[in-house]
Design a protein around this motif. Sequence first.
Motif, PDB file in Angstrom:
ATOM      1  N   SER A  87       0.836  -1.206   0.000  1.00  0.00           N
ATOM      2  CA  SER A  87       0.000   0.000   0.000  1.00  0.00           C
ATOM      3  C   SER A  87       0.870   1.255   0.000  1.00  0.00           C
ATOM      4  O   SER A  87       0.509   2.260  -0.616  1.00  0.00           O
ATOM      5  N   GLN A 145      -7.610   0.385  -0.088  1.00  0.00           N
ATOM      6  CA  GLN A 145      -7.779  -0.847   0.684  1.00  0.00           C
ATOM      7  C   GLN A 145      -8.837  -0.687   1.773  1.00  0.00           C
ATOM      8  O   GLN A 145      -9.688  -1.534   1.959  1.00  0.00           O
ATOM      9  N   ASP A 193      -6.333  -1.671  -4.454  1.00  0.00           N
ATOM     10  CA  ASP A 193      -5.624  -2.201  -3.292  1.00  0.00           C
ATOM     11  C   ASP A 193      -6.498  -3.257  -2.620  1.00  0.00           C
ATOM     12  O   ASP A 193      -7.449  -2.939  -1.921  1.00  0.00           O
TER      13      ASP A 193
HETATM   14 MG   LIG Z   1      -1.922  -2.838   2.213  1.00  0.00          MG
END
Ligand SMILES: [Mg+2]
Length: 256
Positions: A49, A93, A171
């Motif tokens: 990330s 995410q 993500d």
């Molecule tokens: Mg991540």
Amino acid sequence: MAHPESDVVIRVRDLVVGFGRTTVLNHLDLDVKRGEILGFVGGSGSGKSVLLRTIIGLLPKREGKIEVFGVDLENANAKELQAVERRWGILFQHGALFSSLTVRQNVQFPMREYLDLSERLLEEVAVAKLEMVGLHADVCEKYPSELSGGMTKRVALARALALDPEIVFLDEPTSGLDPISAGESDHLIKTLQRTLGLTVFMVTHDLDSLHTVCDRIAVLAEGKIIAAGPMSVMLASEHPWLKAYFRGEIARISRN
Ligand SMILES: [Mg+2]
Ligand SMILES: Nc1ncnc2c1ncn2[C@@H]1O[C@H](COP(=O)(O)OP(=O)(O)O)[C@@H](O)[C@H]1O
């Protein structure tokens, strides 16, 4: 490479990113090619990330160079930067959607930020984007808390597609989804890539996604890309991490 400028849409060189005394990305190099679905894997906390957020300019780098569409993002002026930003879409995410906004407002958010469209056109485009990800217009007035996990990811994808991007950053698009929803999501991403010619940068732990939708896989460990190539290359590798991840039991344990 005959046409490096057109073949490579994201070029990362010698990238160093860290927090305090920690170095997360340590002289990392990566190319993402036009039109491919790149699956980006690595252990939990390895910096997947962080890399994504650094590429899109949300985190500062200490060293290195990031070029998107041939534009060096560090030396770009505000106008050039905005022109590049309009050509990518992002599915984060966590907290994929704004919880206080309806589905319609969420999908329209990037359009209001970057485009000057009439309300009527905003309405039409929002519905079109929702249909593109397999949702009916009647979800428009719902709030994120009223959606299932699979629907939330779809709406987030619709929002990522709002500006007709050429690159989408995803993500962990299938994390938290049941296997059927995850399979549908994979199918959708592949279809969008084919029909829209998208380049997809997808962080994922999902081995099914890696097998079924990714053209190439890049593996992050100890701050660097330790391998990149199609699944056949990953499966043939004798590197202990790759062996454990793609052929071993650790694959199941490391999913989150
Ligand atoms: Mg991540
Ligand atoms: N904004 C931040 N400030 C400090 N540390 C961070 C920040 N973002 C991420 N990190 C740290 O960087 C490392 C990589 O995180 P991340 O990229 O989120 O991992 P993952 O590969 O699971 O996506 C972790 O150790 C995390 O704690």
